[in-house]
Scaffold this active site. Structure first.
Site, PDB file in Angstrom:
ATOM      1  N   GLU A  14       0.838  -1.200   0.000  1.00 50.73           N
ATOM      2  CA  GLU A  14       0.000   0.000   0.000  1.00 50.73           C
ATOM      3  C   GLU A  14       0.874   1.252   0.000  1.00 50.73           C
ATOM      4  OE1 GLU A  14      -2.530   1.835  -0.036  1.00 50.73           O
ATOM      5  OE2 GLU A  14      -4.385   0.738   0.397  1.00 50.73           O
ATOM      6  N   ASN A 102      -5.554   5.445   7.297  1.00 50.40           N
ATOM      7  CA  ASN A 102      -5.559   4.550   6.146  1.00 50.40           C
ATOM      8  C   ASN A 102      -4.893   5.087   4.896  1.00 50.40           C
ATOM      9  OD1 ASN A 102      -6.369   1.916   5.243  1.00 50.40           O
ATOM     10  ND2 ASN A 102      -7.793   2.950   3.859  1.00 50.40           N
ATOM     11  N   GLU A 121     -14.353  -2.125  10.122  1.00 47.07           N
ATOM     12  CA  GLU A 121     -14.963  -1.882   8.816  1.00 47.07           C
ATOM     13  C   GLU A 121     -16.469  -2.109   8.859  1.00 47.07           C
ATOM     14  OE1 GLU A 121     -12.899  -3.865   5.662  1.00 47.07           O
ATOM     15  OE2 GLU A 121     -10.997  -2.850   6.095  1.00 47.07           O
ATOM     16  N   ASN A 148     -10.081   6.239   1.763  1.00 47.92           N
ATOM     17  CA  ASN A 148      -8.992   5.934   0.841  1.00 47.92           C
ATOM     18  C   ASN A 148      -8.764   7.120  -0.096  1.00 47.92           C
ATOM     19  OD1 ASN A 148      -7.399   3.442   0.828  1.00 47.92           O
ATOM     20  ND2 ASN A 148      -9.381   2.399   0.926  1.00 47.92           N
ATOM     21  N   ASP A 198     -10.066   2.091  -4.169  1.00 49.14           N
ATOM     22  CA  ASP A 198      -9.004   2.174  -3.170  1.00 49.14           C
ATOM     23  C   ASP A 198      -8.164   3.420  -3.465  1.00 49.14           C
ATOM     24  OD1 ASP A 198      -6.920   1.543  -1.278  1.00 49.14           O
ATOM     25  OD2 ASP A 198      -7.434  -0.561  -1.442  1.00 49.14           O
TER      26      ASP A 198
END
Length: 292
Positions: A14, A102, A121, A148, A198
């Site tokens: 990520e 995040n 979540e 995101n 995302d």
């Protein structure tokens, strides 16, 4: 053309970010905590194990050589990119239980926009924060299960943000003299078979690129929200994007193998690797967060 830039087999790759000062791509494994780097000039990849609580959030280049910003469940810390040492910096959520940092990016005026998510979540407890250098964090928006993105238009005045569980990308108007975005609107929505939106990146033409978690693809949208291009990938869990290399014409893509079944891993053995795509358009350079 799609190619593998680094065979890293990340559990949860990520937070791709191009560090122009160092001439390398940075990214993280959020759950097997490590900082990765890839230098296109030498095709050399590096890995620095991190002693930090997980899951990690984004890693952000700064204007200070050898120093990065790293988010983790306790907040944001200054990371020594040589030793892995951490120094607490700021904690917008002030330890609010059950929340994780995040994703985050720096806008054209040097402000960090970073989202938080509900660790389970399940509940819309996440917040979009705006952090200007030398100022206290400001709550910009709230009510998200998983935050995101974010990314910014070429002129800096549009903020794009992925509301992942809501299966949509939001757009806001932002200005250099206010940390409060206005004009919230739905930029794009996604069907069940497209996965979840995302990470985001914006190119020099204003095209908005999105990574699809469980969608086996990335998509490029026009500034008006029209689907222009879909690039299929050989992995389902596509997580974040960043333009890099001289000319910023390569789109780097992180991926994950988190929670994939043996059957899925057999069908997608390249899951977790770093991919590079000749995008056919120049990107926009990631801005560092100014510390000094």
């Amino acid at each position: 053309m799609i190619r593998i830039a680094a065979e890293c087999a990340n559990t949860l790759g990520e937070a791709a970010a191009w560090d122009a000062r160092e001439g390398r791509l940075l990214w993280l494994d959020l759950v097997e905590p490590a900082l990765f780097g890839y230098a296109p000039a030498t095709k050399a990849a590096s890995r620095l194990a991190l002693d930090a609580p997980t899951p990690l959030g984004p890693v952000i280049p700064t204007g200070r050589p050898g120093t990065l910003l790293l988010a983790h469940p306790a907040g944001l810390s200054l990371l020594d990119a040589r030793t892995g040492g951490l120094t607490p910096f700021v904690a917008p959520e002030q330890g609010r239980a059950g929340l994780l940092y995040n994703d985050g990016k720096v806008d054209r005026w040097g402000r960090l926009w970073i989202g938080t998510s509900d660790a389970a979540e399940a509940e819309p407890r996440g917040v979009l924060w705006c952090l200007a250098p030398g100022a206290a964090p400001v709550m910009a928006d709230a009510g998200f299960v998983v935050s995101n993105g974010p990314a910014f238009s070429p002129d800096g005045r549009t903020l794009y943000f992925s509301d992942s569980i809501g299966r949509r990308i939001l757009a806001y108007d932002i200005a250099p003299d206010s940390p409060k975005p206005t004009g919230r609107r739905v930029f794009a929505s996604f069907a069940m078979d497209e996965g979840l939106p995302d990470g985001l990146a914006v190119d020099a033409e204003g095209g908005v690129w999105v990574a699809h978690w469980d969608g086996w693809r990335i998509t490029r949208f026009s500034p008006e929200g029209e689907r222009l291009r879909v690039i299929l990938l050989p992995v389902p869990r596509v997580t974040s994007l960043a333009f890099g290399d001289p000319g910023l014409a390569t789109l780097y893509v992180t991926t994950a193998r988190l929670d994939l079944s043996p059957v899925m891993l057999a069908a997608a053995p390249l899951s977790g690797h770093l991919f590079a795509i000749d995008a056919g358009v120049e990107g926009l350079e990631d801005r560092p967060f100014p510390l000094d």
